[in-house]
Design an enzyme around this catalytic site. Sequence first.
Site, short mmCIF file in Angstrom:
data_model
loop_
_atom_site.label_atom_id
_atom_site.label_comp_id
_atom_site.label_asym_id
_atom_site.label_seq_id
_atom_site.Cartn_x
_atom_site.Cartn_y
_atom_site.Cartn_z
N GLY A 1 20.40 -24.77 4.76
CA GLY A 1 19.74 -23.93 5.76
C GLY A 1 18.28 -24.26 5.97
N GLY A 2 17.89 -25.52 5.66
CA GLY A 2 16.53 -25.96 5.94
C GLY A 2 16.37 -26.40 7.38
CG LEU A 3 12.43 -27.57 8.86
CD1 LEU A 3 11.23 -28.49 8.94
CD2 LEU A 3 12.30 -26.45 9.89
N GLY B 1 19.38 -28.46 8.85
CA GLY B 1 20.56 -27.62 9.04
C GLY B 1 20.39 -26.62 10.16
CG HIS C 1 2.88 -36.49 -2.87
ND1 HIS C 1 1.52 -36.29 -3.07
CD2 HIS C 1 3.11 -36.20 -1.57
CE1 HIS C 1 0.97 -35.90 -1.92
NE2 HIS C 1 1.91 -35.84 -1.00
NE ARG D 1 2.97 -38.61 1.44
CZ ARG D 1 3.69 -37.55 1.79
NH1 ARG D 1 4.95 -37.46 1.43
NH2 ARG D 1 3.14 -36.58 2.50
CD GLU E 1 13.97 -34.99 0.33
OE1 GLU E 1 13.63 -35.51 -0.76
OE2 GLU E 1 13.56 -33.88 0.72
NE ARG F 1 8.91 -38.01 3.33
CZ ARG F 1 7.81 -37.27 3.32
NH1 ARG F 1 6.98 -37.26 4.37
NH2 ARG F 1 7.49 -36.55 2.25
CG LEU G 1 7.93 -31.03 8.00
CD1 LEU G 1 6.80 -30.09 8.41
CD2 LEU G 1 8.97 -30.28 7.20
#
Length: 636
Positions: free
Chosen positions: A12-14, A16, A237, A298, A410, A420, A426
Site C-alpha cells: 500500500g505504498g506509492l 501500490g 546511503h 550515493r 522498489e 539509484r 518516489l
Amino acid sequence: MAAQRTVVVVGGGLAGLMAAMKLAEAGNKVKIFSIVPVKRSHSVCAQGGINGAVNLRGEGDSPYLHFEDTITGGDFLNHQPPVMRMAERAPAIIYLLDRMGVPFNRTNEGLLSFRRFGGTLKHRTAYAGATTGQQLLYALDEQVRRWEVDGHVEKYEGYEFLGIVKDSEGRCRGITAQNLRSMEIESYAADAVVMATGGNGLIFGKSTNSIINTGAAVSICYQQGATMGNPEMVQIHPTAIPGEDKCRLISESVRGEGGRVWVPRDPMDARKAVDIPEADRWYVCEEMDSKYGNLLSRDIVSFIIYCVCRMGKGVMGRQQAYLDITQLHQARGGPYTREQINDKLEGVLEIYEKFMREDPIETPMRIYPAVHYTMGGLWVDYETNGDNTWDAESPRNQMTNIPGLYAAGECEYQYHGANRLGANALLACLVAGEISAQSVIAYMDKGDVAADGLSSTVLAEAKAEKQAEYDSLKKSNGTENPYKVHQELGETMWNNCGIWRVQKDLESARVKLNELTVRIKQCGLVDDSGWANQAVPFTRAVVNMIEQSKAIVDGAIQRDESRGAHFKMDTPERNDTDWLRTSLATWTPTGTKFAYEPIDCRFIAPRARKYAVNQIGIVKKLMGENFLEGFQSAAK
C-alpha cells in the site's frame, strides 16, 4: 456488459496506491493487501523529494539530461528505454501530484521550488519540506479512498502475503494471505496480481528501512519461479544515524541545501565540532571532486566516508563523520534564518534532534553510511515500438516472467541499475505503478484470465499448503532462537556483502547462509497463541530473508567486476566487455542459478562516469597506490 475484472495489489505504498488508483479509474475491482495500514507504508519515510526536469530555474534542464544522469548514476546497468520513459513522465507526474494537493515548497513567486540532489548539477528535485514521501502517500491515499467509497477498492490492512496462486498453465491467478490479527489464512482469486512490496533492508540487520521491509514477499515469488534481476545491487546511503536498534536516515536533501561532509584533520581533536576552524577540517568529498562535491552519487560518497573511517580517521577514531549545516545559519555567516532552514529541512532535523538530543542547526550532525535501498528485485519486462518509443499498450510492461504477475516500485529492478540517484525512488514508484496498471488492463483485455473462471480446487489447495506451513512452524520445538538467527544474518550480510566486498568474504558468507538455512528450521516455540501471533510470522520472514540473501551473495560472487554499489576489491575495474549484463537469478532447492541478459544501450553508449573520482581513485588517494594489489594477487 463485460464482467468487472479483479486485480490484487500487494503493498500500500506509492507504487501500490498509484496502480490501484489507475486500475480503479478504469472500472476494475482492486483488492489492496498491506501488512500495515497503507498510510504507514515505508514510502511515508522518504524525506528528500521527487525528481523531474521541469526547468523552472532556466538552467537548461530537460528529461534527456535527467535520463542521462540516471543512466550514468546507475553505471550503465539499467536498460535505457524504461529510464527514458521515466524521465519523460516525471514533469507530468509532479504536476499531477501538485493538482492532488501535495504541499510542495514554493518560491516567492509561487512557483514550485526545486533543490539539487546527488549525481546532477541541476535543481531538479521538487520537495515538501523534508517529509515529501509522507505528503505524496497521503495525497494518493485520499484518491484511493474515493474509489474505496465507490466500491472499486477494497483494503485488506494487516494482512501478510504468503504466496501467489498459479493455474494449470502457469499464470498468476491470485494470492494467499494471512490476517495478522486472527491468524486466518485465505486464498483470493484475481485476474492479475501487482507486487509493490518495497525493499529488503532488514536482511542486513540495521538499515534505514522500516522493520516491515524484510523482502519476504519478493523472496516468496522468487521461490515460486519468478526471476530476480541484479540481486547483488544494494545501495548504502552515505548519511544515517547509527542506533542500537536501527539506522535512521538523514536525507540527501541536507546536502542538497548546502550540508557539508567533513572530519577533523586530527581524528582525536577534542574541541567541539563548531569550534574547529576551517583549516583543521577535512572536507573530503569536496577535495575528491570540486565540481560535484558533497553531491557526488550515493555509492561514491558512502565509499569515501567508509574508507576514511576504516583508516581510523573518523570522528574520535570512530565510525562517524560530520554532516554540517551550521554554516547555513545567519549567526555563522550563512544566508538563512532558522525559520528558513526549517522550512526546507525541519522534518529530517527533528528526527536527528529527537534521537541524538542535539540541535543540528547549532551542532554538526554525526553520521555514517547504512543500507538503504534495493536496486535489484523482481525482473520485469518492457516493450517498445519500432521507433524506440515506449509501447504503452503492451501487456509485457512491468510483467515478471510469470504471466499475470506484475511488479512495481522498489521490489523490482528496472530503473536504477547499479546505483539509484537520490529522489528517483518516489518517481520510479509512481511511474512503475502507473505503467503496471496500464499493462494489467492490456493483459486482461487480451487474454482469458477472468478470476471467476479459476477452479475453487486450486484456491483451496493453495490455502491448505500455506496453512500446513504455518502450523508446522507454530509447533516447532527446537533449540534455536529466530531473533538470534536474524541478528547473525544481518551481521553476516553487512560485514561480508556490504560496502566493501572481497571474494573470500563473500564465499564465507555463503557458507554461513547454508548454516543459517538449517538452523532457522530448528527454532523453539516462542509464541503459540492464535491471536496476533508475532513470533511465527517473524520466523517465516527470516526463512525467506535467508533465501533471498543467497541470491544477493551469489550474484556478488559471480559478478567479477566493480560497478556502482558493487565494489569488489579483487576486481576493482568496471568490465563492460563481460559484465554489461543483468544478472538473472532463478531459485532452485540446491542454490541460485544464473543467466545473463545484455543491457539495452540504444540511446547512450557506455562510457566512464562523469565524476572526477571513482572507488578505485578513492582507495588509491586515501590508502595508497598499491593498496588494491594485495587483494588482486590473492584472488589470482
